[in-house]
Design a protein around this motif. Sequence first.
Motif, PDB file in Angstrom:
ATOM      1  N   GLN A   1      56.330  -6.190  68.634  1.00 27.40           N
ATOM      2  CA  GLN A   1      55.857  -7.546  68.859  1.00 27.40           C
ATOM      3  C   GLN A   1      55.567  -8.213  67.521  1.00 27.40           C
ATOM      4  O   GLN A   1      55.188  -7.551  66.569  1.00 27.40           O
ATOM      5  CB  GLN A   1      54.584  -7.532  69.706  1.00 27.40           C
ATOM      6  N   VAL A   2      55.780  -9.549  67.470  1.00 26.58           N
ATOM      7  CA  VAL A   2      55.517 -10.275  66.239  1.00 26.58           C
ATOM      8  C   VAL A   2      54.073 -10.743  66.189  1.00 26.58           C
ATOM      9  O   VAL A   2      53.378 -10.811  67.198  1.00 26.58           O
ATOM     10  CB  VAL A   2      56.471 -11.479  66.109  1.00 26.58           C
ATOM     11  N   GLN A   3      53.650 -11.059  64.989  1.00 24.40           N
ATOM     12  CA  GLN A   3      52.377 -11.744  64.771  1.00 24.40           C
ATOM     13  C   GLN A   3      52.687 -13.094  64.130  1.00 24.40           C
ATOM     14  O   GLN A   3      53.645 -13.215  63.366  1.00 24.40           O
ATOM     15  CB  GLN A   3      51.464 -10.930  63.853  1.00 24.40           C
ATOM     16  N   GLY A  26      56.593  -8.822  61.747  1.00 21.26           N
ATOM     17  CA  GLY A  26      56.914  -7.891  62.811  1.00 21.26           C
ATOM     18  C   GLY A  26      58.404  -7.877  63.082  1.00 21.26           C
ATOM     19  O   GLY A  26      59.195  -8.463  62.344  1.00 21.26           O
ATOM     20  N   ARG A  27      58.772  -7.262  64.159  1.00 23.35           N
ATOM     21  CA  ARG A  27      60.180  -7.007  64.420  1.00 23.35           C
ATOM     22  C   ARG A  27      60.804  -8.003  65.392  1.00 23.35           C
ATOM     23  O   ARG A  27      60.143  -8.505  66.291  1.00 23.35           O
ATOM     24  CB  ARG A  27      60.337  -5.595  64.966  1.00 23.35           C
ATOM     25  N   ALA A  28      62.070  -8.240  65.176  1.00 26.38           N
ATOM     26  CA  ALA A  28      62.900  -8.962  66.148  1.00 26.38           C
ATOM     27  C   ALA A  28      62.415 -10.382  66.398  1.00 26.38           C
ATOM     28  O   ALA A  28      62.420 -10.847  67.547  1.00 26.38           O
ATOM     29  CB  ALA A  28      62.997  -8.183  67.453  1.00 26.38           C
ATOM     30  N   PHE A  29      62.043 -11.071  65.340  1.00 25.82           N
ATOM     31  CA  PHE A  29      61.626 -12.471  65.482  1.00 25.82           C
ATOM     32  C   PHE A  29      62.733 -13.285  66.138  1.00 25.82           C
ATOM     33  O   PHE A  29      62.484 -14.210  66.902  1.00 25.82           O
ATOM     34  CB  PHE A  29      61.273 -13.028  64.109  1.00 25.82           C
ATOM     35  N   PHE A  30      63.984 -12.927  65.845  1.00 26.73           N
ATOM     36  CA  PHE A  30      65.114 -13.700  66.342  1.00 26.73           C
ATOM     37  C   PHE A  30      65.221 -13.663  67.867  1.00 26.73           C
ATOM     38  O   PHE A  30      65.930 -14.454  68.468  1.00 26.73           O
ATOM     39  CB  PHE A  30      66.413 -13.166  65.740  1.00 26.73           C
ATOM     40  N   SER A  31      64.520 -12.743  68.516  1.00 27.12           N
ATOM     41  CA  SER A  31      64.610 -12.625  69.976  1.00 27.12           C
ATOM     42  C   SER A  31      63.580 -13.470  70.719  1.00 27.12           C
ATOM     43  O   SER A  31      63.573 -13.492  71.944  1.00 27.12           O
ATOM     44  CB  SER A  31      64.462 -11.162  70.395  1.00 27.12           C
ATOM     45  N   TYR A  32      62.746 -14.174  69.952  1.00 28.79           N
ATOM     46  CA  TYR A  32      61.687 -14.978  70.544  1.00 28.79           C
ATOM     47  C   TYR A  32      62.028 -16.457  70.495  1.00 28.79           C
ATOM     48  O   TYR A  32      62.459 -16.964  69.454  1.00 28.79           O
ATOM     49  CB  TYR A  32      60.375 -14.796  69.788  1.00 28.79           C
ATOM     50  N   CYS A  96      50.878 -22.108  67.287  1.00 26.36           N
ATOM     51  CA  CYS A  96      52.229 -21.607  67.399  1.00 26.36           C
ATOM     52  C   CYS A  96      52.242 -20.480  68.440  1.00 26.36           C
ATOM     53  O   CYS A  96      51.294 -19.676  68.494  1.00 26.36           O
ATOM     54  CB  CYS A  96      52.654 -21.082  66.020  1.00 26.36           C
ATOM     55  N   ALA A  97      53.278 -20.426  69.257  1.00 24.22           N
ATOM     56  CA  ALA A  97      53.397 -19.380  70.268  1.00 24.22           C
ATOM     57  C   ALA A  97      54.825 -18.862  70.301  1.00 24.22           C
ATOM     58  O   ALA A  97      55.765 -19.587  69.950  1.00 24.22           O
ATOM     59  CB  ALA A  97      53.012 -19.909  71.640  1.00 24.22           C
ATOM     60  N   ALA A  98      54.982 -17.628  70.733  1.00 19.51           N
ATOM     61  CA  ALA A  98      56.308 -17.017  70.820  1.00 19.51           C
ATOM     62  C   ALA A  98      56.424 -16.218  72.115  1.00 19.51           C
ATOM     63  O   ALA A  98      55.434 -15.626  72.577  1.00 19.51           O
ATOM     64  CB  ALA A  98      56.565 -16.113  69.617  1.00 19.51           C
TER      65      ALA A  98
END
Length: 128
Positions: A1-3, A26-32, A96-98
Amino acid sequence: QVQLAESGGGLVQAGDSLRLSCAASGRAFFSYAVGWFRQAPGKEREFVAVVSWGGDTASYGDSVRGRFTISRDNAENTVSLQMTSLKPEEASVYYCAADRSTLLPTWRTGDYRRLEVWGQGTLVTVSS
């Protein structure tokens, strides 16, 4: 999960522009999908804008459409919100939210509390 961490808030005058940034770690920002909400004292949190994971689709709240622009840079793990022609009534804490699964239209109409990740917010003050 990202922060998420917001920055760029401050004091501006009515009619000015301001650019907010949301930095993700964090990981996989591109998926949010990533979006912005705002909340003034005593008011409900209000949807502002959201951008898809690829950056090719964006949606805006009615009150900001045409004045605000959301964009993202997946290489830098950032999402920006360019705000122009700011009004005193837009003074708020901007969050900001994801989220990985909420469809973009639902960001406007759904329960924002179901979004996965939130930042701490950045304060925007607009003087008249």
